[in-house]
Design a protein around this motif. Structure first.
Motif, PDB file in Angstrom:
ATOM      1  N   TYR A 157       0.930  -1.334   0.104  1.00 34.00           N
ATOM      2  CA  TYR A 157       0.068   0.015   0.045  1.00 34.00           C
ATOM      3  C   TYR A 157       0.743   1.410  -0.094  1.00 34.00           C
ATOM      4  O   TYR A 157       0.697   2.322  -0.957  1.00 34.00           O
ATOM      5  CB  TYR A 157      -0.728  -0.103   1.002  1.00 34.00           C
ATOM      6  N   GLN A 174       2.983   1.241  -3.156  1.00 31.04           N
ATOM      7  CA  GLN A 174       2.361   0.913  -4.584  1.00 31.04           C
ATOM      8  C   GLN A 174       3.134  -0.039  -5.430  1.00 31.04           C
ATOM      9  O   GLN A 174       3.285   0.286  -6.495  1.00 31.04           O
ATOM     10  CB  GLN A 174       1.979   2.387  -4.829  1.00 31.04           C
ATOM     11  N   TYR A 189      -6.228   4.550  -2.167  1.00 26.73           N
ATOM     12  CA  TYR A 189      -4.760   5.198  -1.962  1.00 26.73           C
ATOM     13  C   TYR A 189      -5.169   6.801  -2.472  1.00 26.73           C
ATOM     14  O   TYR A 189      -4.536   7.610  -1.806  1.00 26.73           O
ATOM     15  CB  TYR A 189      -3.854   4.363  -2.659  1.00 26.73           C
TER      16      TYR A 189
END
Length: 196
Positions: A88, A91, A111
């Motif tokens: 996360y 990415q 996100y």
């Protein structure tokens, strides 16, 4: 206001204060999703695109080593965030499986939406900084306890901190999280029971 999102707001407002306008902007990017037991939230090879806050239920994050053995790195229940956090934050493709341990309801925030809001709302950015630092500190404590504490001491510390998980999560998953076999965990529990 969407009352199902109140636990998330309570969590955030333990650390920072948001204005009514900021709360409205945050709630606008929140989506409530349900996952069935054994359903995956994240899987290796796919980028983790959401911050996920658990409203009800439980997840675990784990990886599988080259010999096919599962290693649990996180167990998360209500009022916790869960995902492959490295994926996360960077990415990049996930390396963990994030799997529901119970039927679970969570809040998802994409996100790109969270990153945009954090640039706009300083208090929200501060909240995620504080909670990320706390998660890092806990991760460091867990790593040190794994090499400095006996298996029994690790279990006792974990069970004292999270008694509800001991009732809800399978012994196999708990043992994997604590770095032992289910059989060894069973021996520890029997020994503790006989001493009580």
């Amino acid at each position: 206001m969407r009352t199902e999102l109140q636990p998330l707001l309570n969590q955030i407002q333990r650390y920072v204060s948001l204005t009514e306008g900021e709360i409205e902007k945050l709630l606008a990017i929140c989506e409530v999703k349900t996952f069935r037991k054994r359903q995956f939230l994240d899987q290796p090879g796919f980028v983790s695109g959401y911050r996920n806050y658990i409203l009800k239920g439980a997840f675990r994050s784990y990886f599988i080593d080259p010999e096919g053995k599962e290693h649990t790195v996180q167990i998360a229940i209500e009022d916790w965030f869960v995902s492959d956090f490295y994926s996360y934050i960077t990415q990049t493709p996930a390396t963990l499986f994030v799997e529901a341990q119970e039927d679970t309801t969570l809040v998802q925030m994409a996100y790109k939406d969270i990153e945009g809001l954090c640039k706009e709302i300083h208090a929200l950015s501060e909240y995620f900084r504080i909670t990320t630092e706390r998660a890092f500190a806990f991760s460091r404590h867990r790593a040190l306890s794994g090499i400095s504490m006996s298996a029994e001491a690790r279990y006792l510390e974990w069970a004292a901190r999270y008694p509800e998980m001991d009732r809800r999560i399978s012994q196999k998953v708990i043992a994997s999280y604590l770095g032992m076999t289910p059989e060894f965990l069973s021996k520890i529990k029997k020994k503790i029971s006989s001493e009580c």
